[in-house]
Design a protein around this motif. Structure first.
Motif, PDB file in Angstrom:
ATOM      1  N   ILE A   1       0.844  -1.205   0.000  1.00 52.03           N
ATOM      2  CA  ILE A   1       0.000   0.000   0.000  1.00 52.03           C
ATOM      3  C   ILE A   1       0.875   1.249   0.000  1.00 52.03           C
ATOM      4  CG2 ILE A   1      -1.649   1.369   1.372  1.00 52.03           C
ATOM      5  CD1 ILE A   1      -2.846  -1.361   2.299  1.00 52.03           C
ATOM      6  N   ALA A   2       1.892   1.252   0.867  1.00 46.78           N
ATOM      7  CA  ALA A   2       2.814   2.392   0.917  1.00 46.78           C
ATOM      8  C   ALA A   2       3.488   2.595  -0.431  1.00 46.78           C
ATOM      9  CB  ALA A   2       3.858   2.184   2.012  1.00 46.78           C
ATOM     10  N   SER A   3       3.851   1.505  -1.098  1.00 51.31           N
ATOM     11  CA  SER A   3       4.499   1.596  -2.402  1.00 51.31           C
ATOM     12  C   SER A   3       3.609   2.277  -3.433  1.00 51.31           C
ATOM     13  CB  SER A   3       4.894   0.194  -2.881  1.00 51.31           C
ATOM     14  OG  SER A   3       5.496   0.260  -4.145  1.00 51.31           O
ATOM     15  N   VAL A   4       2.349   1.894  -3.465  1.00 53.71           N
ATOM     16  CA  VAL A   4       1.410   2.511  -4.412  1.00 53.71           C
ATOM     17  C   VAL A   4       1.218   3.996  -4.072  1.00 53.71           C
ATOM     18  CG1 VAL A   4      -0.986   2.510  -5.220  1.00 53.71           C
ATOM     19  CG2 VAL A   4       0.263   0.352  -4.981  1.00 53.71           C
ATOM     20  N   LEU A   5       1.075   4.309  -2.784  1.00 50.67           N
ATOM     21  CA  LEU A   5       0.954   5.710  -2.372  1.00 50.67           C
ATOM     22  C   LEU A   5       2.200   6.503  -2.759  1.00 50.67           C
ATOM     23  CD1 LEU A   5      -0.684   5.260   1.145  1.00 50.67           C
ATOM     24  CD2 LEU A   5      -1.763   6.212  -0.910  1.00 50.67           C
ATOM     25  N   LEU A   6       3.363   5.903  -2.583  1.00 55.21           N
ATOM     26  CA  LEU A   6       4.614   6.564  -2.964  1.00 55.21           C
ATOM     27  C   LEU A   6       4.669   6.826  -4.464  1.00 55.21           C
ATOM     28  CD1 LEU A   6       6.971   4.609  -0.608  1.00 55.21           C
ATOM     29  CD2 LEU A   6       6.909   7.112  -0.772  1.00 55.21           C
ATOM     30  N   LEU A   7       4.227   5.873  -5.247  1.00 53.35           N
ATOM     31  CA  LEU A   7       4.206   6.055  -6.698  1.00 53.35           C
ATOM     32  C   LEU A   7       3.259   7.206  -7.073  1.00 53.35           C
ATOM     33  CD1 LEU A   7       5.060   5.134  -9.519  1.00 53.35           C
ATOM     34  CD2 LEU A   7       3.156   3.515  -9.460  1.00 53.35           C
ATOM     35  N   LEU A   8       2.070   7.233  -6.479  1.00 52.96           N
ATOM     36  CA  LEU A   8       1.134   8.325  -6.735  1.00 52.96           C
ATOM     37  C   LEU A   8       1.694   9.673  -6.288  1.00 52.96           C
ATOM     38  CD1 LEU A   8      -2.199   6.569  -5.718  1.00 52.96           C
ATOM     39  CD2 LEU A   8      -1.407   7.096  -8.041  1.00 52.96           C
ATOM     40  N   PHE A   9       2.355   9.680  -5.138  1.00 54.97           N
ATOM     41  CA  PHE A   9       2.990  10.895  -4.618  1.00 54.97           C
ATOM     42  C   PHE A   9       4.059  11.375  -5.603  1.00 54.97           C
ATOM     43  CE2 PHE A   9       4.829  12.662  -0.331  1.00 54.97           C
ATOM     44  CZ  PHE A   9       4.620  13.963  -0.758  1.00 54.97           C
ATOM     45  N   ALA A  10       4.860  10.454  -6.113  1.00 59.14           N
ATOM     46  CA  ALA A  10       5.924  10.804  -7.068  1.00 59.14           C
ATOM     47  C   ALA A  10       5.335  11.399  -8.350  1.00 59.14           C
ATOM     48  CB  ALA A  10       6.772   9.576  -7.390  1.00 59.14           C
ATOM     49  N   ILE A  11       4.289  10.780  -8.859  1.00 56.24           N
ATOM     50  CA  ILE A  11       3.656  11.285 -10.080  1.00 56.24           C
ATOM     51  C   ILE A  11       3.079  12.675  -9.841  1.00 56.24           C
ATOM     52  CG2 ILE A  11       1.717  10.955 -11.672  1.00 56.24           C
ATOM     53  CD1 ILE A  11       2.214   7.873 -11.296  1.00 56.24           C
ATOM     54  N   GLY A  12       2.325  12.819  -8.767  1.00 56.34           N
ATOM     55  CA  GLY A  12       1.728  14.123  -8.457  1.00 56.34           C
ATOM     56  C   GLY A  12       2.774  15.197  -8.243  1.00 56.34           C
ATOM     57  N   HIS A  13       3.829  14.863  -7.511  1.00 61.90           N
ATOM     58  CA  HIS A  13       4.890  15.833  -7.256  1.00 61.90           C
ATOM     59  C   HIS A  13       5.572  16.244  -8.554  1.00 61.90           C
ATOM     60  CE1 HIS A  13       8.977  17.167  -6.271  1.00 61.90           C
ATOM     61  NE2 HIS A  13       8.361  17.775  -5.279  1.00 61.90           N
ATOM     62  N   THR A  14       5.905  15.266  -9.385  1.00 62.96           N
ATOM     63  CA  THR A  14       6.610  15.548 -10.627  1.00 62.96           C
ATOM     64  C   THR A  14       5.775  16.429 -11.554  1.00 62.96           C
ATOM     65  OG1 THR A  14       7.767  13.449 -10.442  1.00 62.96           O
ATOM     66  CG2 THR A  14       7.794  14.500 -12.597  1.00 62.96           C
ATOM     67  N   LEU A  15       4.499  16.148 -11.633  1.00 64.80           N
ATOM     68  CA  LEU A  15       3.626  16.926 -12.514  1.00 64.80           C
ATOM     69  C   LEU A  15       3.288  18.301 -11.940  1.00 64.80           C
ATOM     70  CD1 LEU A  15       1.155  14.143 -13.698  1.00 64.80           C
ATOM     71  CD2 LEU A  15       3.108  15.107 -14.951  1.00 64.80           C
ATOM     72  N   GLY A  16       3.328  18.441 -10.621  1.00 61.47           N
ATOM     73  CA  GLY A  16       2.825  19.668 -10.022  1.00 61.47           C
ATOM     74  C   GLY A  16       3.813  20.626  -9.408  1.00 61.47           C
ATOM     75  N   PHE A  17       5.023  20.205  -9.092  1.00 62.77           N
ATOM     76  CA  PHE A  17       5.870  21.081  -8.287  1.00 62.77           C
ATOM     77  C   PHE A  17       6.320  22.353  -9.003  1.00 62.77           C
ATOM     78  CE2 PHE A  17       9.474  18.911 -10.217  1.00 62.77           C
ATOM     79  CZ  PHE A  17      10.504  19.846 -10.181  1.00 62.77           C
ATOM     80  N   ARG A  18       6.286  22.387 -10.318  1.00 64.29           N
ATOM     81  CA  ARG A  18       6.685  23.598 -11.044  1.00 64.29           C
ATOM     82  C   ARG A  18       5.480  24.398 -11.551  1.00 64.29           C
ATOM     83  NH1 ARG A  18      11.188  21.219 -15.009  1.00 64.29           N
ATOM     84  NH2 ARG A  18       9.706  19.514 -15.009  1.00 64.29           N
ATOM     85  N   GLN A  19       4.274  24.006 -11.132  1.00 66.94           N
ATOM     86  CA  GLN A  19       3.058  24.709 -11.547  1.00 66.94           C
ATOM     87  C   GLN A  19       2.834  25.921 -10.643  1.00 66.94           C
ATOM     88  OE1 GLN A  19       1.359  23.663 -14.301  1.00 66.94           O
ATOM     89  NE2 GLN A  19       3.016  22.170 -14.441  1.00 66.94           N
ATOM     90  N   THR A  20       2.330  26.983 -11.221  1.00 68.11           N
ATOM     91  CA  THR A  20       1.961  28.157 -10.437  1.00 68.11           C
ATOM     92  C   THR A  20       0.556  28.595 -10.834  1.00 68.11           C
ATOM     93  OG1 THR A  20       2.919  29.700 -12.032  1.00 68.11           O
ATOM     94  CG2 THR A  20       4.348  28.969 -10.233  1.00 68.11           C
ATOM     95  N   ASN A  21      -0.051  29.334  -9.963  1.00 71.78           N
ATOM     96  CA  ASN A  21      -1.384  29.866 -10.185  1.00 71.78           C
ATOM     97  C   ASN A  21      -1.263  31.388 -10.250  1.00 71.78           C
ATOM     98  OD1 ASN A  21      -4.001  30.897  -9.842  1.00 71.78           O
ATOM     99  ND2 ASN A  21      -4.632  29.147  -8.607  1.00 71.78           N
ATOM    100  N   PRO A  22      -1.782  32.032 -11.294  1.00 71.35           N
ATOM    101  CA  PRO A  22      -1.681  33.494 -11.390  1.00 71.35           C
ATOM    102  C   PRO A  22      -2.223  34.232 -10.154  1.00 71.35           C
ATOM    103  CG  PRO A  22      -2.516  32.584 -13.448  1.00 71.35           C
ATOM    104  CD  PRO A  22      -2.457  31.451 -12.467  1.00 71.35           C
ATOM    105  N   GLU A  23      -3.174  33.620  -9.446  1.00 72.30           N
ATOM    106  CA  GLU A  23      -3.736  34.249  -8.243  1.00 72.30           C
ATOM    107  C   GLU A  23      -2.712  34.384  -7.121  1.00 72.30           C
ATOM    108  OE1 GLU A  23      -7.216  32.042  -7.109  1.00 72.30           O
ATOM    109  OE2 GLU A  23      -8.179  32.372  -9.045  1.00 72.30           O
ATOM    110  N   TRP A  24      -1.631  33.607  -7.173  1.00 69.87           N
ATOM    111  CA  TRP A  24      -0.610  33.675  -6.127  1.00 69.87           C
ATOM    112  C   TRP A  24       0.219  34.949  -6.218  1.00 69.87           C
ATOM    113  CZ3 TRP A  24       1.536  28.101  -7.129  1.00 69.87           C
ATOM    114  CH2 TRP A  24       0.583  27.160  -6.747  1.00 69.87           C
ATOM    115  N   GLY A  25       0.216  35.589  -7.389  1.00 66.12           N
ATOM    116  CA  GLY A  25       0.971  36.823  -7.558  1.00 66.12           C
ATOM    117  C   GLY A  25       2.475  36.643  -7.557  1.00 66.12           C
ATOM    118  N   VAL A  26       2.942  35.500  -8.037  1.00 70.31           N
ATOM    119  CA  VAL A  26       4.386  35.234  -8.034  1.00 70.31           C
ATOM    120  C   VAL A  26       4.996  35.231  -9.433  1.00 70.31           C
ATOM    121  CG1 VAL A  26       4.313  33.948  -5.859  1.00 70.31           C
ATOM    122  CG2 VAL A  26       4.032  32.717  -8.030  1.00 70.31           C
TER     123      VAL A  26
END
Length: 138
Positions: free
Chosen positions: A9-34
């Motif tokens: 279970i932890a392995s599957v969660l880790l895989l999902l965490f890795a995918i989500g992190h990789t796809l999202g960590f460089r995303q920004t939202n214009p509302e953040w003002g950054v």
């Protein structure tokens, strides 16, 4: 519940965490003002030990480093889940669990809901699996 199932279970969660992190960590939202900050991170170049880099390069590299380690942890947890109960790598299981307890603490301090939830669930699975694998089989 068996330690092997918790590791899987932890392995599957880790895989999902890795995918989500990789796809999202460089995303920004214009509302953040950054936008101007991100533009500066991407456009200001400097010499770093003979390489022309930006702060965005460093940010991206360290984010991808974390993704790679999440994938490694997913493989390690999967492998721990496949070990027979009598030869569980107890110290390795505890090391992985303690590592993710630290990741969880860092998420609580610096992150937001999604990584906090994933890190907490992974830590709970790994801690329970390490505890169960430390018990001698009957």
């Amino acid at each position: 519940m068996k330690a092997s199932l918790l590791y899987r279970i932890a392995s599957v969660l880790l895989l999902l965490f890795a995918i989500g992190h990789t796809l999202g960590f460089r995303q920004t939202n214009p509302e953040w003002g950054v936008s101007s900050l991100i533009d500066s991170m991407r456009s200001i170049h400097f010499d770093a030990q003979g390489f022309n880099r930006t702060y965005w390069d460093f940010f991206s590299a360290f984010g991808l480093f974390f993704s790679v380690f999440l994938l490694f942890a997913a493989v390690l947890a999967w492998e721990l889940g496949g070990l027979p109960a009598e030869i569980f790598a107890r110290r390795t299981g505890w090391a992985l669990a303690i590592c993710f307890a630290a990741v969880t603490a860092l998420c609580w301090r610096y992150a937001f809901t999604t990584p906090i939830v994933f890190a907490t669930m992974i830590t709970m699975c790994l801690m329970a699996a390490a505890w169960l694998s430390a018990k001698k089989p009957a």
